[in-house]
Design a protein around this motif. Structure first.
Motif, PDB file in Angstrom:
ATOM      1  N   VAL A   1     -17.089  28.050 -40.977  1.00 10.26           N
ATOM      2  CA  VAL A   1     -17.808  27.021 -41.719  1.00 10.26           C
ATOM      3  C   VAL A   1     -18.959  26.512 -40.857  1.00 10.26           C
ATOM      4  O   VAL A   1     -19.076  26.850 -39.672  1.00 10.26           O
ATOM      5  CB  VAL A   1     -16.878  25.845 -42.101  1.00 10.26           C
ATOM      6  CG1 VAL A   1     -15.754  26.324 -43.010  1.00 10.26           C
ATOM      7  CG2 VAL A   1     -16.287  25.183 -40.847  1.00 10.26           C
ATOM      8  N   ALA A   2     -19.821  25.693 -41.452  1.00  8.46           N
ATOM      9  CA  ALA A   2     -20.917  25.084 -40.699  1.00  8.46           C
ATOM     10  C   ALA A   2     -20.363  24.208 -39.582  1.00  8.46           C
ATOM     11  O   ALA A   2     -19.242  23.684 -39.674  1.00  8.46           O
ATOM     12  CB  ALA A   2     -21.794  24.266 -41.641  1.00  8.46           C
ATOM     13  N   TRP A   3     -21.163  24.044 -38.529  1.00  4.35           N
ATOM     14  CA  TRP A   3     -20.694  23.283 -37.368  1.00  4.35           C
ATOM     15  C   TRP A   3     -20.256  21.870 -37.747  1.00  4.35           C
ATOM     16  O   TRP A   3     -19.198  21.403 -37.290  1.00  4.35           O
ATOM     17  CB  TRP A   3     -21.794  23.205 -36.302  1.00  4.35           C
ATOM     18  CG  TRP A   3     -22.384  24.507 -35.874  1.00  4.35           C
ATOM     19  CD1 TRP A   3     -23.700  24.876 -35.942  1.00  4.35           C
ATOM     20  CD2 TRP A   3     -21.692  25.639 -35.304  1.00  4.35           C
ATOM     21  NE1 TRP A   3     -23.873  26.154 -35.457  1.00  4.35           N
ATOM     22  CE2 TRP A   3     -22.664  26.638 -35.050  1.00  4.35           C
ATOM     23  CE3 TRP A   3     -20.365  25.891 -34.980  1.00  4.35           C
ATOM     24  CZ2 TRP A   3     -22.353  27.873 -34.492  1.00  4.35           C
ATOM     25  CZ3 TRP A   3     -20.035  27.125 -34.422  1.00  4.35           C
ATOM     26  CH2 TRP A   3     -21.014  28.094 -34.185  1.00  4.35           C
TER      27      TRP A   3
ATOM     28  N   GLN B   1     -31.586  29.321 -32.805  1.00  4.72           N
ATOM     29  CA  GLN B   1     -31.574  28.161 -33.699  1.00  4.72           C
ATOM     30  C   GLN B   1     -30.217  27.476 -33.693  1.00  4.72           C
ATOM     31  O   GLN B   1     -30.128  26.242 -33.585  1.00  4.72           O
ATOM     32  CB  GLN B   1     -31.945  28.599 -35.115  1.00  4.72           C
ATOM     33  CG  GLN B   1     -31.967  27.469 -36.129  1.00  4.72           C
ATOM     34  CD  GLN B   1     -32.241  27.976 -37.538  1.00  4.72           C
ATOM     35  OE1 GLN B   1     -31.758  29.033 -37.937  1.00  4.72           O
ATOM     36  NE2 GLN B   1     -33.024  27.223 -38.288  1.00  4.72           N
ATOM     37  N   GLN B   2     -29.152  28.258 -33.800  1.00  5.27           N
ATOM     38  CA  GLN B   2     -27.809  27.683 -33.892  1.00  5.27           C
ATOM     39  C   GLN B   2     -27.398  26.987 -32.601  1.00  5.27           C
ATOM     40  O   GLN B   2     -26.873  25.864 -32.621  1.00  5.27           O
ATOM     41  CB  GLN B   2     -26.795  28.785 -34.242  1.00  5.27           C
ATOM     42  CG  GLN B   2     -26.954  29.399 -35.617  1.00  5.27           C
ATOM     43  CD  GLN B   2     -26.487  28.467 -36.719  1.00  5.27           C
ATOM     44  OE1 GLN B   2     -25.834  27.462 -36.477  1.00  5.27           O
ATOM     45  NE2 GLN B   2     -26.847  28.792 -37.951  1.00  5.27           N
ATOM     46  N   LEU B   3     -27.627  27.630 -31.473  1.00  5.34           N
ATOM     47  CA  LEU B   3     -27.108  27.125 -30.201  1.00  5.34           C
ATOM     48  C   LEU B   3     -27.945  25.995 -29.609  1.00  5.34           C
ATOM     49  O   LEU B   3     -27.547  25.398 -28.603  1.00  5.34           O
ATOM     50  CB  LEU B   3     -26.970  28.265 -29.198  1.00  5.34           C
ATOM     51  CG  LEU B   3     -25.956  29.345 -29.597  1.00  5.34           C
ATOM     52  CD1 LEU B   3     -25.954  30.480 -28.581  1.00  5.34           C
ATOM     53  CD2 LEU B   3     -24.554  28.770 -29.765  1.00  5.34           C
ATOM     54  N   THR B   4     -29.079  25.707 -30.213  1.00  2.00           N
ATOM     55  CA  THR B   4     -29.865  24.549 -29.785  1.00  2.00           C
ATOM     56  C   THR B   4     -29.889  23.454 -30.849  1.00  2.00           C
ATOM     57  O   THR B   4     -30.595  22.455 -30.675  1.00  2.00           O
ATOM     58  CB  THR B   4     -31.316  24.968 -29.465  1.00  2.00           C
ATOM     59  OG1 THR B   4     -31.928  25.518 -30.643  1.00  2.00           O
ATOM     60  CG2 THR B   4     -31.364  25.990 -28.347  1.00  2.00           C
TER      61      THR B   4
ATOM     62  N   PHE C   1     -24.587  21.794 -33.864  1.00  2.00           N
ATOM     63  CA  PHE C   1     -23.704  22.507 -32.930  1.00  2.00           C
ATOM     64  C   PHE C   1     -23.297  21.579 -31.793  1.00  2.00           C
ATOM     65  O   PHE C   1     -22.116  21.504 -31.424  1.00  2.00           O
ATOM     66  CB  PHE C   1     -24.402  23.754 -32.383  1.00  2.00           C
ATOM     67  CG  PHE C   1     -23.593  24.488 -31.348  1.00  2.00           C
ATOM     68  CD1 PHE C   1     -22.569  25.340 -31.724  1.00  2.00           C
ATOM     69  CD2 PHE C   1     -23.839  24.314 -29.979  1.00  2.00           C
ATOM     70  CE1 PHE C   1     -21.811  26.018 -30.767  1.00  2.00           C
ATOM     71  CE2 PHE C   1     -23.091  24.978 -29.029  1.00  2.00           C
ATOM     72  CZ  PHE C   1     -22.069  25.831 -29.431  1.00  2.00           C
ATOM     73  N   TRP C   2     -24.256  20.828 -31.238  1.00  2.00           N
ATOM     74  CA  TRP C   2     -23.930  19.985 -30.097  1.00  2.00           C
ATOM     75  C   TRP C   2     -23.192  18.717 -30.498  1.00  2.00           C
ATOM     76  O   TRP C   2     -22.506  18.104 -29.662  1.00  2.00           O
ATOM     77  CB  TRP C   2     -25.184  19.702 -29.286  1.00  2.00           C
ATOM     78  CG  TRP C   2     -25.543  20.937 -28.520  1.00  2.00           C
ATOM     79  CD1 TRP C   2     -26.407  21.926 -28.914  1.00  2.00           C
ATOM     80  CD2 TRP C   2     -24.956  21.364 -27.291  1.00  2.00           C
ATOM     81  NE1 TRP C   2     -26.403  22.951 -27.984  1.00  2.00           N
ATOM     82  CE2 TRP C   2     -25.535  22.623 -26.976  1.00  2.00           C
ATOM     83  CE3 TRP C   2     -24.037  20.808 -26.414  1.00  2.00           C
ATOM     84  CZ2 TRP C   2     -25.190  23.323 -25.809  1.00  2.00           C
ATOM     85  CZ3 TRP C   2     -23.692  21.511 -25.258  1.00  2.00           C
ATOM     86  CH2 TRP C   2     -24.264  22.750 -24.980  1.00  2.00           C
TER      87      TRP C   2
END
Length: 291
Positions: free
Chosen positions: A128-130, A173-176, A180-181
């Motif tokens: 699922v989305a973060w 894009q995802q990891l920044t 995500f954070w």
């Protein structure tokens, strides 16, 4: 994206060594290289208080610079950042079994029970989305979250084309991203967190075509469009070898060796895992905490 592609080209020199002059080193991989699963278990046993493990399925070393850069930028303390080896074959089930789970789905909805090697863990497997993970990350002191990204996207983007470039852009894009954070912040509240992976992946679309027809036909008949085949299979006479038969903790299997690709039905996938190349079997192992 260009930097990742450049590093991919540079690592090909190491890959050439490991699949030609030094191919015999692969028989020592399982016994000599520190493995991710054992490192997760060691971390779990050495952290008596709050602890968490985030497994990003198929995360490779390519993506670790984004994680480390963002952790520092956002004020986290990086306790350690290193490299570990996957299980062999480098697939999801092999890693799950090394942790004492039958398979990835075994940990869904905290159904892992107690017959595994991470005692007291509250477990979940999500795709699922973060931000949708936040509700699951409650106040339990010890948690294991196995997220299906980026593995799901690797399989979706594996068709011949620009899948590797698209995955590079998406990973950045995802990891920044703030979402995500936000999940990382929730996981590190009262806990030390390890971010790691079950295996990496090969940018197989960038591999060299096997031009010797006999070799290409043998690889196609043995592996099809995959990177490993269960069982001992049939031997071949080429030296240096184009595949290896290895006895591992998961039995005897055949593995495609190095950065080779061959014609297969529908075209050889541009993203794959399971074989013997450096970025399939080497994964990041990052421990962070709030400062």
């Amino acid at each position: 994206e260009q930097e990742v592609a450049e590093r991919e080209r540079r690592v090909s020199e190491v890959e050439l060594l490991l699949s030609s002059a030094a191919w015999e080193l692969w028989s020592e991989f399982e016994s000599s290289v520190p493995h991710t699963a054992q490192s997760v278990i060691d971390f779990w046993n050495s952290a008596p208080n709050g602890k968490a493990v985030l497994i990003l399925d198929a995360l490779s070393l390519r993506e670790s610079p984004w994680l480390l850069q963002e952790a520092n930028r956002r004020g986290y303390h990086v306790q350690q950042a290193g490299v570990r080896g996957s299980e062999i074959p480098s697939d999801t089930t092999s890693f799950a079994k090394a942790l004492g789970f039958g398979q990835r789905s075994s940990i869904e909805d905290n159904r892992a029970g107690s017959a595994h090697r991470l005692p007291g863990a509250r477990t979940e497997s999500l795709n699922v989305a973060w931000h949708d993970c936040l509700d699951w990350i409650a106040s339990a002191p010890s948690i294991v979250l196995w997220h299906h990204w980026p593995d799901e996207r690797i399989h979706q983007l594996a068709e011949p084309g620009d899948g590797f470039q698209r995955l590079c852009r998406e990973a950045a894009q995802q990891l920044t991203s703030d979402s995500f954070w936000a999940m990382i912040e929730r996981m590190t509240t009262g806990r030390r967190l390890v971010i790691t992976s079950d295996h990496g992946y090969a940018a197989s679309g960038m591999f060299t075509d096997v031009t010797i027809k006999e070799q290409a036909n043998w690889l196609k008949s043995t592996f099809g469009g995959s990177r490993f085949a269960q069982g001992a299979g049939t031997a071949h006479h080429w030296s240096p070898p184009i595949s290896l038969r290895l006895q591992t903790a998961n039995g005897i299997n055949q593995f495609a060796l190095g950065r080779r690709k061959w014609r297969s039905a529908g075209g050889y996938p541009t993203l794959a895992h399971g074989g013997l190349s450096l970025l399939e079997v080497a994964v990041p192992f990052i421990e962070i905490s709030k400062t």
